[in-house]
Design an enzyme around this catalytic site. Structure first.
Site, PDB file in Angstrom:
ATOM      1  N   ASP A 161      66.650  12.688 -25.262  1.00 46.03           N
ATOM      2  CA  ASP A 161      65.995  13.762 -26.010  1.00 46.03           C
ATOM      3  C   ASP A 161      66.955  14.360 -27.042  1.00 46.03           C
ATOM      4  O   ASP A 161      66.563  14.663 -28.161  1.00 46.03           O
ATOM      5  CB  ASP A 161      65.497  14.829 -25.026  1.00 46.03           C
ATOM      6  CG  ASP A 161      64.722  14.185 -23.897  1.00 46.03           C
ATOM      7  OD1 ASP A 161      63.749  13.483 -24.185  1.00 46.03           O
ATOM      8  OD2 ASP A 161      65.120  14.336 -22.721  1.00 46.03           O
ATOM      9  N   HIS A 189      62.848  17.032 -18.815  1.00 39.02           N
ATOM     10  CA  HIS A 189      62.596  15.842 -19.639  1.00 39.02           C
ATOM     11  C   HIS A 189      61.081  15.608 -19.635  1.00 39.02           C
ATOM     12  O   HIS A 189      60.549  14.790 -18.876  1.00 39.02           O
ATOM     13  CB  HIS A 189      63.352  14.646 -19.057  1.00 39.02           C
ATOM     14  CG  HIS A 189      63.030  13.348 -19.750  1.00 39.02           C
ATOM     15  ND1 HIS A 189      63.286  13.135 -21.090  1.00 39.02           N
ATOM     16  CD2 HIS A 189      62.458  12.203 -19.303  1.00 39.02           C
ATOM     17  CE1 HIS A 189      62.892  11.915 -21.424  1.00 39.02           C
ATOM     18  NE2 HIS A 189      62.380  11.335 -20.361  1.00 39.02           N
TER      19      HIS A 189
HETATM   20  P1  NAD Z   1      60.621  -1.170 -15.069  1.00 42.81           P
HETATM   21  O1  NAD Z   1      59.344  -1.139 -14.307  1.00 42.81           O
HETATM   22  O2  NAD Z   1      60.801  -2.162 -16.157  1.00 42.81           O
HETATM   23  O3  NAD Z   1      61.837  -1.360 -14.065  1.00 42.81           O
HETATM   24  C1  NAD Z   1      61.958  -0.586 -12.912  1.00 42.81           C
HETATM   25  C2  NAD Z   1      62.635  -1.462 -11.890  1.00 42.81           C
HETATM   26  O4  NAD Z   1      62.924  -0.666 -10.758  1.00 42.81           O
HETATM   27  C3  NAD Z   1      61.768  -2.646 -11.407  1.00 42.81           C
HETATM   28  O5  NAD Z   1      62.487  -3.836 -11.568  1.00 42.81           O
HETATM   29  C4  NAD Z   1      61.508  -2.315  -9.943  1.00 42.81           C
HETATM   30  O6  NAD Z   1      61.423  -3.464  -9.136  1.00 42.81           O
HETATM   31  C5  NAD Z   1      62.750  -1.470  -9.615  1.00 42.81           C
HETATM   32  N1  NAD Z   1      62.586  -0.599  -8.451  1.00 42.81           N
HETATM   33  C6  NAD Z   1      61.486   0.052  -8.027  1.00 42.81           C
HETATM   34  N2  NAD Z   1      61.752   0.717  -6.900  1.00 42.81           N
HETATM   35  C7  NAD Z   1      63.055   0.497  -6.607  1.00 42.81           C
HETATM   36  C8  NAD Z   1      63.917   0.912  -5.568  1.00 42.81           C
HETATM   37  N3  NAD Z   1      63.478   1.689  -4.575  1.00 42.81           N
HETATM   38  N4  NAD Z   1      65.204   0.495  -5.582  1.00 42.81           N
HETATM   39  C9  NAD Z   1      65.655  -0.300  -6.573  1.00 42.81           C
HETATM   40  N5  NAD Z   1      64.878  -0.743  -7.576  1.00 42.81           N
HETATM   41  C10 NAD Z   1      63.597  -0.338  -7.603  1.00 42.81           C
HETATM   42  O7  NAD Z   1      60.860   0.320 -15.607  1.00 42.81           O
HETATM   43  P2  NAD Z   1      61.887   0.800 -16.726  1.00 42.81           P
HETATM   44  O8  NAD Z   1      61.215   0.731 -18.055  1.00 42.81           O
HETATM   45  O9  NAD Z   1      63.197   0.142 -16.542  1.00 42.81           O
HETATM   46  O10 NAD Z   1      61.971   2.358 -16.370  1.00 42.81           O
HETATM   47  C11 NAD Z   1      62.558   2.805 -15.162  1.00 42.81           C
HETATM   48  C12 NAD Z   1      62.345   4.309 -14.997  1.00 42.81           C
HETATM   49  O11 NAD Z   1      63.044   5.012 -16.019  1.00 42.81           O
HETATM   50  C13 NAD Z   1      60.888   4.753 -15.116  1.00 42.81           C
HETATM   51  O12 NAD Z   1      60.626   5.773 -14.147  1.00 42.81           O
HETATM   52  C14 NAD Z   1      60.819   5.336 -16.503  1.00 42.81           C
HETATM   53  O13 NAD Z   1      59.761   6.275 -16.646  1.00 42.81           O
HETATM   54  C15 NAD Z   1      62.171   5.998 -16.598  1.00 42.81           C
HETATM   55  N6  NAD Z   1      62.665   6.343 -17.936  1.00 42.81           N
HETATM   56  C16 NAD Z   1      63.350   7.504 -18.046  1.00 42.81           C
HETATM   57  C17 NAD Z   1      63.864   7.885 -19.281  1.00 42.81           C
HETATM   58  C18 NAD Z   1      64.622   9.172 -19.424  1.00 42.81           C
HETATM   59  O14 NAD Z   1      64.971   9.554 -20.561  1.00 42.81           O
HETATM   60  N7  NAD Z   1      64.927   9.899 -18.356  1.00 42.81           N
HETATM   61  C19 NAD Z   1      63.690   7.061 -20.393  1.00 42.81           C
HETATM   62  C20 NAD Z   1      62.990   5.869 -20.233  1.00 42.81           C
HETATM   63  C21 NAD Z   1      62.472   5.520 -18.983  1.00 42.81           C
HETATM   64  C1  LMR Z   2      60.946   8.474 -22.522  1.00 41.69           C
HETATM   65  O1  LMR Z   2      61.154   9.642 -22.815  1.00 41.69           O
HETATM   66  O2  LMR Z   2      60.891   7.586 -23.387  1.00 41.69           O
HETATM   67  C2  LMR Z   2      60.823   8.086 -21.077  1.00 41.69           C
HETATM   68  O3  LMR Z   2      60.893   9.201 -20.235  1.00 41.69           O
HETATM   69  C3  LMR Z   2      59.624   7.250 -20.790  1.00 41.69           C
HETATM   70  C4  LMR Z   2      58.345   8.057 -20.806  1.00 41.69           C
HETATM   71  O4  LMR Z   2      57.595   7.972 -19.831  1.00 41.69           O
HETATM   72  O5  LMR Z   2      58.126   8.755 -21.786  1.00 41.69           O
END
Ligand code: NAD
Ligand code: LMR
Length: 327
Positions: A161, A189
């Protein structure tokens, strides 16, 4: 040669994992002198573990000089063992039309178990960074399970952000990105987050004297930053991944760099009016590697106070939603 540090990453075969691991192994997160051992944790699902094998083959094929070992596991007790940094990425991403808080029931549980295991088996100096959404409250959940590790070791990422806000201000002002400084993110967030533009500077001058359009700053600017994640999902059909991985590199890099000033979601002690025991984005200064202090005393006008009150309320509500889970 320094002793390698152990970096545990959950969700290692996911989208973010695929952008993140190679940056860590190349030295972008801990610096060009610091060897690492990657402890990669996936869900106990055949497809995920198979995909992880492929990722590890690619890590091998990069021949990174700093990568001194990889562990592949679906057992958190193995993955977090002696870890110095625990990067909690593994969780469900949201789809179109969802808010991140809608993930709380499913994802919250993951952080109960991982918080307990990290507390039991990670290194004494372990630090935790949470990315899986809703990141602030998941971080609070994980920290709630820890008895050995203090709460300030648990941080959640609002750096994406901050980076988004910096980029939007630079575009609006028509300046190079590096001219924009001190833009910090307060709160959750989520769309309620508050990018505190009044404290930012552009080319050394107050941002509000360079961008005099206060309607834009209070409206479209805050909204664009707050809803950027949803805009990416709408455009890409999947949530941000490369920019999220990059932000996590920045988050940790700044936390291991004394003097760095940056936005991190940390346990509130009441600063800026946040309730105690919510994890809220705030400006911090890194003191020693892995440790930080909240920068207090930025003056907030009525607009800023109302934005902070709204994002604080959402954090308090999320905490109430998981009260039974963490009891
Ligand atoms: P994704 O689905 O591509 O990958 C997530 C992975 O986590 C999968 O491979 C899944 O098998 C694994 N997983 C699920 N449960 C698990 C566990 N208990 N232990 C270990 N691995 C596990 O998702 P992504 O695009 O990589 O996103 C991951 C997370 O990050 C999501 O919750 C997404 O919303 C979040 N995210 C946060 C931000 C932020 O700024 N905070 C930004 C982008 C994404
Ligand atoms: C983001 O800000 O891009 C991530 O938290 C993914 C989402 O769900 O928006």
């Amino acid at each position: 040669m320094k002793t390698p540090i152990r970096v545990a990453v959950t969700g290692a075969a996911g989208q973010i994992g695929y952008s993140l691991l190679f940056r860590i192994a190349s030295g972008a997160m801990f610096g060009p002198e610091q060897p690492v051992i990657l402890q990669l944790i996936e869900a106990p699902i055949e497809k995920a573990m198979k995909a992880l094998e492929g990722v590890v083959m690619e890590l091998d094929d990069c021949a990174f000089p700093l990568l001194k070992g990889t562990v592949m596991t679906d057992d958190a007790n193995v993955g977090f063992k002696d870890a110095n940094w625990c990067l909690l990425v593994g969780a469900k991403p949201r789809g179109p039309g969802m808010e991140r808080a809608d993930l709380l029931k499913d994802n919250g549980r993951i952080f109960i178990g991982q918080g307990k295991v990290i507390d039991a088996v990670a290194a004494d100096n372990a630090r935790v960074a949470v990315v899986g959404n809703p990141a602030n409250t998941n971080c609070m959940i994980a920290a709630s399970q820890a008895k050995r590790l203090p709460a300030d070791r648990f941080t959640a990422m609002v750096r994406l952000d901050q980076n988004r806000a910096q980029s939007q201000l630079a575009k609006k002002a028509g300046v190079d990105l590096t001219a924009v400084k001190d833009i910090f993110i307060y709160g959750n967030h989520s769309p309620t987050m508050f990018p505190a533009f009044a404290h930012a500077t552009i080319g050394g001058k107050p941002a509000t004297s360079v961008i005099t359009d206060s309607v834009w700053l209070q409206g479209p600017f805050c909204e664009t930053v707050g809803k950027r994640g949803a805009a990416i999902i709408a455009a890409r059909g999947a949530s941000s991944a490369a920019s999220a991985a990059n932000a996590l590199v920045d988050h940790v890099r700044s936390l291991v760099t004394p003097g760095a000033i940056h936005s991190v979601a940390v346990k509130s002690n009441g600063a800026y009016g946040f309730d105690a025991n919510v994890w809220a984005g705030m400006p911090v200064r890194t003191t020693t590697p892995g440790s930080y202090e909240v920068i207090q005393g930025y003056a907030m006008d009525d607009f800023a106070k109302s934005k902070i009150a709204a994002t604080n309320k959402e954090l308090v509500d999320e905490r109430a939603m998981v009260a039974e889970m963490i009891a």
